[in-house]
Write a protein that holds these residues in place. Sequence first.
Motif, mmCIF file in Angstrom:
data_model
loop_
_atom_site.group_PDB
_atom_site.id
_atom_site.type_symbol
_atom_site.label_atom_id
_atom_site.label_comp_id
_atom_site.label_asym_id
_atom_site.label_seq_id
_atom_site.Cartn_x
_atom_site.Cartn_y
_atom_site.Cartn_z
ATOM 1 N N GLY A 48 28.602 72.827 -21.514
ATOM 2 C CA GLY A 48 27.907 71.530 -20.607
ATOM 3 C C GLY A 48 26.570 72.189 -20.074
ATOM 4 N N THR A 49 25.944 70.882 -19.448
ATOM 5 C CA THR A 49 24.501 71.132 -19.149
ATOM 6 C C THR A 49 24.615 70.137 -18.007
ATOM 7 O OG1 THR A 49 23.370 70.029 -20.906
ATOM 8 C CG2 THR A 49 23.599 72.248 -20.797
ATOM 9 N N ALA A 50 23.914 70.064 -17.084
ATOM 10 C CA ALA A 50 23.506 69.032 -15.966
ATOM 11 C C ALA A 50 22.014 69.061 -15.682
ATOM 12 C CB ALA A 50 24.496 69.436 -14.717
ATOM 13 N N THR A 51 21.518 67.602 -15.550
ATOM 14 C CA THR A 51 20.061 67.749 -14.849
ATOM 15 C C THR A 51 19.851 67.996 -13.401
ATOM 16 O OG1 THR A 51 20.564 65.201 -14.325
ATOM 17 C CG2 THR A 51 19.821 65.634 -16.689
ATOM 18 N N HIS A 52 21.093 68.376 -12.904
ATOM 19 C CA HIS A 52 20.859 68.596 -11.548
ATOM 20 C C HIS A 52 21.910 69.513 -11.078
ATOM 21 C CE1 HIS A 52 18.763 64.722 -11.561
ATOM 22 N NE2 HIS A 52 17.865 65.164 -10.689
ATOM 23 N N PRO A 53 21.858 70.371 -10.105
ATOM 24 C CA PRO A 53 22.793 71.467 -9.749
ATOM 25 C C PRO A 53 23.971 70.765 -9.230
ATOM 26 C CG PRO A 53 20.682 72.322 -8.777
ATOM 27 C CD PRO A 53 20.539 71.130 -9.448
ATOM 28 N N ASP A 54 23.903 69.655 -8.324
ATOM 29 C CA ASP A 54 25.163 69.258 -7.946
ATOM 30 C C ASP A 54 25.795 68.584 -8.737
ATOM 31 O OD1 ASP A 54 24.583 69.910 -5.376
ATOM 32 O OD2 ASP A 54 23.871 67.929 -4.746
ATOM 33 N N LEU A 55 25.447 67.923 -9.930
ATOM 34 C CA LEU A 55 26.275 67.709 -11.102
ATOM 35 C C LEU A 55 26.821 68.653 -11.944
ATOM 36 C CD1 LEU A 55 23.703 64.706 -12.543
ATOM 37 C CD2 LEU A 55 25.311 64.610 -10.600
ATOM 38 N N ALA A 56 26.231 69.626 -12.035
ATOM 39 C CA ALA A 56 26.943 70.927 -12.539
ATOM 40 C C ALA A 56 28.419 71.154 -11.898
ATOM 41 C CB ALA A 56 26.179 71.890 -12.835
ATOM 42 N N VAL A 57 28.214 71.163 -10.588
ATOM 43 C CA VAL A 57 29.529 71.410 -9.686
ATOM 44 C C VAL A 57 30.419 70.330 -10.171
ATOM 45 C CG1 VAL A 57 30.497 71.421 -7.638
ATOM 46 C CG2 VAL A 57 28.198 72.407 -7.731
ATOM 47 N N LEU A 58 30.061 68.925 -10.305
ATOM 48 C CA LEU A 58 30.986 67.938 -10.456
ATOM 49 C C LEU A 58 31.593 68.126 -11.843
ATOM 50 C CD1 LEU A 58 29.245 64.829 -9.029
ATOM 51 C CD2 LEU A 58 31.216 66.179 -8.099
ATOM 52 N N ALA A 59 30.810 68.481 -12.868
ATOM 53 C CA ALA A 59 31.221 68.807 -14.113
ATOM 54 C C ALA A 59 32.291 69.850 -13.969
ATOM 55 C CB ALA A 59 30.299 69.110 -14.883
ATOM 56 N N ALA A 60 31.938 71.080 -13.502
ATOM 57 C CA ALA A 60 33.079 72.229 -13.074
ATOM 58 C C ALA A 60 34.281 71.551 -12.640
ATOM 59 C CB ALA A 60 32.522 73.303 -12.605
ATOM 60 N N PHE A 94 37.663 64.335 -7.407
ATOM 61 C CA PHE A 94 36.242 64.153 -8.108
ATOM 62 C C PHE A 94 35.366 63.047 -6.993
ATOM 63 C CE2 PHE A 94 33.542 61.085 -10.251
ATOM 64 C CZ PHE A 94 32.704 61.964 -10.949
ATOM 65 N N ARG A 95 36.386 62.105 -6.773
ATOM 66 C CA ARG A 95 35.643 61.023 -5.728
ATOM 67 C C ARG A 95 35.234 61.530 -4.530
ATOM 68 N NH1 ARG A 95 38.452 57.940 -1.782
ATOM 69 N NH2 ARG A 95 37.345 55.887 -1.213
ATOM 70 N N VAL A 96 36.064 62.508 -3.912
ATOM 71 C CA VAL A 96 35.280 62.941 -2.658
ATOM 72 C C VAL A 96 34.236 63.812 -2.877
ATOM 73 C CG1 VAL A 96 35.984 64.902 -0.909
ATOM 74 C CG2 VAL A 96 37.621 62.994 -1.415
ATOM 75 N N ALA A 97 34.169 64.678 -3.904
ATOM 76 C CA ALA A 97 33.107 65.664 -4.384
ATOM 77 C C ALA A 97 31.864 64.688 -4.642
ATOM 78 C CB ALA A 97 33.333 66.641 -5.370
ATOM 79 N N ALA A 98 31.854 63.649 -5.382
ATOM 80 C CA ALA A 98 30.769 63.047 -5.670
ATOM 81 C C ALA A 98 30.297 62.094 -4.519
ATOM 82 C CB ALA A 98 31.120 61.849 -6.742
#
Length: 239
Positions: A48-60, A94-98
């Motif tokens: 996986g990849t993400a356009t922003h670091p915070d999104l990489a955290v959500l993907a993980a 996921f909801r809380v983290a987002a």
Amino acid sequence: MTRPMDAVTDDAPVAPWLVRLGLRAMRCSAGCRGATVSLRCPGGEPLGTATHPDLAVLAALQEDTGEGPGVEAARSLRTVAATDLVADARWPRFRVAALERGLRACTAVPVLAGGVTATVTLYAFRPWRLTASAREAVAVLTEETVGGLLPEHARTGAEAEAEQLRTAMVSRAVIDQAIGIVTHLLDCEPGRAFDVLRVLSQRTNRKLSAVATQIVRAKGRGSTRELRRVLDEVWAGGA
């Protein structure tokens, strides 16, 4: 212009393809502010990849917990959307983290091609819905990208060769992670980040995967100055 790959190897990293897909998907999705892309082969770990670091955290987080729009879309092969996470409690963690990251809405668009599932998840800071036309465009872009990654024999269903592709892609996971870290640390394009890893591999006479493992384990800590110096040389030399 991208070139077809005969296999996914150290010389043909997957991450830049996926990052480009995420950025292209964002551009055709009005209101979208970020994207993640996940690639899954049967029996293998997702890349996986993400356009922003915070999104990489959500993907993980989704991969770790098995819950979230991206993993649900990949399982069902159906588009999964949350137009407002404040009112949508389907995936509690996921909801809380987002929401902690200021994200209010997301849509995950899955595509199955050649036995590989690619999922693009788009995020917005406000309540938001991906239009049908944008969803179609994201699906077409994803099919195009997967088509470029898969060799012709995998697309035609040669089981043994598709397994070989899967194994090669799985072995790339640590290199793709390192590319993501270097891209973030140096604020450069993924292709340049890969050039930095390649130069370090040549200079230290170590395999590219060994260099990548060291960076991933340290999460890039303590190596920014060296990485920046190598990047400057790469730019100067046009590598």
